[in-house]
Design a protein around this motif. Sequence first.
Motif, PDB file in Angstrom:
ATOM      1  N   THR A 110       0.831  -1.207   0.000  1.00 57.35           N
ATOM      2  CA  THR A 110       0.000   0.000   0.000  1.00 57.35           C
ATOM      3  C   THR A 110       0.866   1.258   0.000  1.00 57.35           C
ATOM      4  OG1 THR A 110      -1.738  -1.189   1.206  1.00 57.35           O
ATOM      5  CG2 THR A 110      -1.834   1.220   1.222  1.00 57.35           C
ATOM      6  N   TYR A 111       1.927   1.249   0.822  1.00 57.33           N
ATOM      7  CA  TYR A 111       2.832   2.405   0.879  1.00 57.33           C
ATOM      8  C   TYR A 111       3.516   2.621  -0.469  1.00 57.33           C
ATOM      9  CZ  TYR A 111       6.644   5.460   2.350  1.00 57.33           C
ATOM     10  OH  TYR A 111       7.522   6.509   2.462  1.00 57.33           O
ATOM     11  N   ALA A 112       3.979   1.527  -1.101  1.00 58.47           N
ATOM     12  CA  ALA A 112       4.670   1.639  -2.387  1.00 58.47           C
ATOM     13  C   ALA A 112       3.756   2.230  -3.454  1.00 58.47           C
ATOM     14  CB  ALA A 112       5.187   0.265  -2.810  1.00 58.47           C
ATOM     15  N   LYS A 113       2.485   1.837  -3.461  1.00 60.64           N
ATOM     16  CA  LYS A 113       1.546   2.342  -4.463  1.00 60.64           C
ATOM     17  C   LYS A 113       1.209   3.807  -4.226  1.00 60.64           C
ATOM     18  CE  LYS A 113      -0.553  -2.179  -5.374  1.00 60.64           C
ATOM     19  NZ  LYS A 113      -1.765  -3.013  -5.237  1.00 60.64           N
ATOM     20  N   PHE A 114       0.966   4.180  -2.980  1.00 62.01           N
ATOM     21  CA  PHE A 114       0.609   5.572  -2.693  1.00 62.01           C
ATOM     22  C   PHE A 114       1.802   6.509  -2.879  1.00 62.01           C
ATOM     23  CE2 PHE A 114      -3.215   3.858  -0.733  1.00 62.01           C
ATOM     24  CZ  PHE A 114      -4.143   4.843  -1.024  1.00 62.01           C
ATOM     25  N   SER A 115       3.029   6.009  -2.654  1.00 60.54           N
ATOM     26  CA  SER A 115       4.221   6.844  -2.826  1.00 60.54           C
ATOM     27  C   SER A 115       4.751   6.797  -4.254  1.00 60.54           C
ATOM     28  CB  SER A 115       5.320   6.401  -1.850  1.00 60.54           C
ATOM     29  OG  SER A 115       5.692   5.062  -2.105  1.00 60.54           O
ATOM     30  N   LYS A 116       4.042   6.059  -5.131  1.00 63.99           N
ATOM     31  CA  LYS A 116       4.402   5.957  -6.551  1.00 63.99           C
ATOM     32  C   LYS A 116       5.809   5.386  -6.737  1.00 63.99           C
ATOM     33  CE  LYS A 116       1.346   9.781  -7.851  1.00 63.99           C
ATOM     34  NZ  LYS A 116       1.223  11.083  -8.533  1.00 63.99           N
ATOM     35  N   LYS A 117       6.126   4.356  -5.929  1.00 56.93           N
ATOM     36  CA  LYS A 117       7.416   3.667  -6.028  1.00 56.93           C
ATOM     37  C   LYS A 117       7.211   2.168  -6.193  1.00 56.93           C
ATOM     38  CE  LYS A 117       9.735   7.140  -3.167  1.00 56.93           C
ATOM     39  NZ  LYS A 117      10.481   7.410  -1.913  1.00 56.93           N
ATOM     40  N   SER A 118       6.159   1.802  -6.910  1.00 58.71           N
ATOM     41  CA  SER A 118       5.817   0.390  -7.047  1.00 58.71           C
ATOM     42  C   SER A 118       6.439  -0.256  -8.280  1.00 58.71           C
ATOM     43  CB  SER A 118       4.293   0.232  -7.094  1.00 58.71           C
ATOM     44  OG  SER A 118       3.746   0.966  -8.188  1.00 58.71           O
ATOM     45  N   THR A 119       7.230   0.475  -9.031  1.00 55.63           N
ATOM     46  CA  THR A 119       7.875  -0.068 -10.227  1.00 55.63           C
ATOM     47  C   THR A 119       9.333   0.372 -10.280  1.00 55.63           C
ATOM     48  OG1 THR A 119       7.183   1.847 -11.539  1.00 55.63           O
ATOM     49  CG2 THR A 119       5.714  -0.071 -11.531  1.00 55.63           C
ATOM     50  N   GLY A 120      10.080  -0.146 -11.290  1.00 56.10           N
ATOM     51  CA  GLY A 120      11.457   0.293 -11.505  1.00 56.10           C
ATOM     52  C   GLY A 120      12.474  -0.375 -10.615  1.00 56.10           C
ATOM     53  N   PHE A 121      12.180  -1.604 -10.139  1.00 56.00           N
ATOM     54  CA  PHE A 121      13.123  -2.300  -9.260  1.00 56.00           C
ATOM     55  C   PHE A 121      14.285  -2.869 -10.081  1.00 56.00           C
ATOM     56  CE2 PHE A 121       8.952  -2.650  -7.172  1.00 56.00           C
ATOM     57  CZ  PHE A 121       9.254  -1.981  -6.004  1.00 56.00           C
ATOM     58  N   LYS A 122      15.515  -2.756  -9.546  1.00 55.00           N
ATOM     59  CA  LYS A 122      16.723  -3.176 -10.235  1.00 55.00           C
ATOM     60  C   LYS A 122      17.116  -4.590  -9.831  1.00 55.00           C
ATOM     61  CE  LYS A 122      16.972   0.914 -12.015  1.00 55.00           C
ATOM     62  NZ  LYS A 122      16.615   1.144 -13.430  1.00 55.00           N
ATOM     63  N   ALA A 123      17.707  -5.312 -10.762  1.00 55.34           N
ATOM     64  CA  ALA A 123      18.191  -6.659 -10.473  1.00 55.34           C
ATOM     65  C   ALA A 123      19.565  -6.582  -9.825  1.00 55.34           C
ATOM     66  CB  ALA A 123      18.258  -7.470 -11.768  1.00 55.34           C
ATOM     67  N   GLY A 124      19.866  -7.574  -8.993  1.00 50.82           N
ATOM     68  CA  GLY A 124      21.174  -7.621  -8.351  1.00 50.82           C
ATOM     69  C   GLY A 124      21.093  -8.105  -6.921  1.00 50.82           C
ATOM     70  N   THR A 125      22.216  -8.055  -6.240  1.00 52.85           N
ATOM     71  CA  THR A 125      22.309  -8.482  -4.836  1.00 52.85           C
ATOM     72  C   THR A 125      22.334  -7.243  -3.953  1.00 52.85           C
ATOM     73  OG1 THR A 125      23.546 -10.474  -5.446  1.00 52.85           O
ATOM     74  CG2 THR A 125      23.668  -9.758  -3.151  1.00 52.85           C
ATOM     75  N   PHE A 126      21.410  -7.218  -3.016  1.00 51.39           N
ATOM     76  CA  PHE A 126      21.255  -6.052  -2.131  1.00 51.39           C
ATOM     77  C   PHE A 126      21.402  -6.493  -0.677  1.00 51.39           C
ATOM     78  CE2 PHE A 126      19.012  -5.056  -5.983  1.00 51.39           C
ATOM     79  CZ  PHE A 126      19.270  -3.709  -6.212  1.00 51.39           C
ATOM     80  N   THR A 127      22.053  -5.656   0.107  1.00 54.79           N
ATOM     81  CA  THR A 127      22.122  -5.860   1.557  1.00 54.79           C
ATOM     82  C   THR A 127      21.189  -4.856   2.207  1.00 54.79           C
ATOM     83  OG1 THR A 127      24.415  -6.618   1.456  1.00 54.79           O
ATOM     84  CG2 THR A 127      23.585  -5.880   3.595  1.00 54.79           C
ATOM     85  N   LEU A 128      20.180  -5.373   2.872  1.00 51.81           N
ATOM     86  CA  LEU A 128      19.165  -4.536   3.504  1.00 51.81           C
ATOM     87  C   LEU A 128      19.207  -4.713   5.014  1.00 51.81           C
ATOM     88  CD1 LEU A 128      16.192  -5.372   1.099  1.00 51.81           C
ATOM     89  CD2 LEU A 128      17.817  -3.486   0.908  1.00 51.81           C
ATOM     90  N   ASN A 129      18.935  -3.654   5.713  1.00 55.53           N
ATOM     91  CA  ASN A 129      18.892  -3.706   7.174  1.00 55.53           C
ATOM     92  C   ASN A 129      17.448  -3.689   7.639  1.00 55.53           C
ATOM     93  OD1 ASN A 129      18.974  -2.449  10.073  1.00 55.53           O
ATOM     94  ND2 ASN A 129      21.074  -3.077   9.650  1.00 55.53           N
ATOM     95  N   THR A 130      17.142  -4.513   8.619  1.00 52.33           N
ATOM     96  CA  THR A 130      15.759  -4.617   9.095  1.00 52.33           C
ATOM     97  C   THR A 130      15.281  -3.342   9.776  1.00 52.33           C
ATOM     98  OG1 THR A 130      16.591  -5.656  11.129  1.00 52.33           O
ATOM     99  CG2 THR A 130      15.838  -7.121   9.362  1.00 52.33           C
ATOM    100  N   ARG A 131      16.173  -2.443  10.107  1.00 57.50           N
ATOM    101  CA  ARG A 131      15.779  -1.176  10.712  1.00 57.50           C
ATOM    102  C   ARG A 131      15.491  -0.097   9.678  1.00 57.50           C
ATOM    103  NH1 ARG A 131      19.162   0.177  16.253  1.00 57.50           N
ATOM    104  NH2 ARG A 131      17.958  -1.175  17.633  1.00 57.50           N
ATOM    105  N   SER A 132      15.617  -0.452   8.400  1.00 60.15           N
ATOM    106  CA  SER A 132      15.303   0.510   7.345  1.00 60.15           C
ATOM    107  C   SER A 132      13.790   0.645   7.214  1.00 60.15           C
ATOM    108  CB  SER A 132      15.897   0.037   6.014  1.00 60.15           C
ATOM    109  OG  SER A 132      17.300  -0.077   6.089  1.00 60.15           O
TER     110      SER A 132
END
Length: 531
Positions: free
Chosen positions: A246-268
């Motif tokens: 829901t947040y991704a759709k309302f913030s207009k960030k629901s597309t354009g995801f890049k391929a690759g390996t990402f390191t994400l932090n759970t506090r993000s």
Amino acid sequence: MSDNYRGIDNDGAYRSRRSASSPQDRREEPSGARRRSGSYTQSSAPKTNPPSDRQRGEHRSAVGRYTGSGASAGTESRKTAGGDRKFRVNISEDDYYDGEIAKKEINAARNSTPPVRRRQTTAATRTPARTNANPAVATRIVTGSMGDTYQIQEDGVMAPRQLRSRQKSVRKRNRGCLIALVYSAAVCSISILLSYYLIVGVNDMFALVKDSTDIVIDVPKGATLDDITDLLDENDVVEYPFFFKTYAKFSKKSTGFKAGTFTLNTRSDYNQLLQKLRRPAGADKSTITVTIPEGLTVQQVAELMEENSVCEAEAFLKSAREVEFTQKFMKNVNTKEKNRLYKVEGFLYPDTYNFYLNEGSVNAINRLLGEFDKHWSADYEAQAKKIGMTMDQVVTLASVVEREASKPDDRMGVASVFYNRLHNSAGTGGKLQSDATRWYPYATKKELLASDKLTQAEKDDWINNNTGVCDTYRLKGLPPSPVCNPSINSIESVLYHDKTSYYYFCHDKDGTPYYGTTIYEHEANLELIKK
């Protein structure tokens, strides 16, 4: 009294004597009428015929004493011991009217000559006469169509129609209260559930109450929002996929995801996650050079990483405790030992590294473990078997040597002392008796005393009773895990230690070592360095 009379005497039997009468003498009583009971006393009104017979409907009955003087021989009644006649009369609902109307009817009946037959009317006045014995007793005056009046003492103070109306109102009110109660309970329950769901959703959205952990995910080419959401959910980066989508759709960030390996932090928070996943993996990353000194503990390395913005110290420690790393040598590490606080302790290879800013704890640890894997050679493995030790044991003993040796060229001698203590119980009973093991996971006693994670009582117990998990004054043999991350030189000093008969050593203030074979030689060396 006229024999056109019907009543119920005290034994409940109907007795009726009826003479021929005109149709006007008969009247129908409304159906559904209910009975009331009480005691009746005939008033001093003129002697007239009693009320006519009730043809239909259910009658109210009352029992009383008839004290009038005009009773005829045909009257159905019984005499009491006092000479009075007791009788029962049936009173319909129509017999209840206002008391003032009853008086007018009585006067009209007395003044009429001759009496005019008319539709029987009755009236009653309510005169509460409450007593302690029966607080709900009231007196009514009932007037028949011929002017006869009766005083009735009743248990109820309300006319039947009023009573039914009141009961109906009470039922409606009770039913309304019940519906209101059920509705209120439903509204409260739904409100509580919605509030809870909203609170946990907001917490997840802004990562307010999450632990800090670095997670590595591989994003495939052409990944959709659903694919990204599933990846984050499976790796516990987000806890409520619905809120994330829901947040991704309302913030207009629901597309354009890049391929690759990402390191994400759970506090993000959601915004940080979406921004990172919509940029190329590794893009716009600055690097920083970090040197890991020899002999640091995992806790010290974690603090160093945080200081240089590689990752958070808490995330680093959690990864060191929980993550199952897949380097080949890790299968020979006893990570199931319950007193092993960190699975990677001893294998974070000391060296100089270039890290990305905010690279993440998992990537950083993998880099350090990778370097150890490169330096642990087949020759080292063969030599460890030759001296009867495993890789894990060699690294553990090397960590003790690293902390005890004061100079690099002192490592061989210190390693020989601990090797002798470990394999010959004659000297120290099989105990290493190393000060470096007493304070682990803290590097020194000073760090232990400065810690805010222990109470003063726990610190005192640790110091006085040697309760540390790796304390070799209490434990025989090697500690359950390495006590630091040793250099390759300390590892080689264990693998290729000097062959000596020393069981004791000490250092002067300049770091010069003094070795002894017996406890007496060791005590003499201690006296020597004090001078």
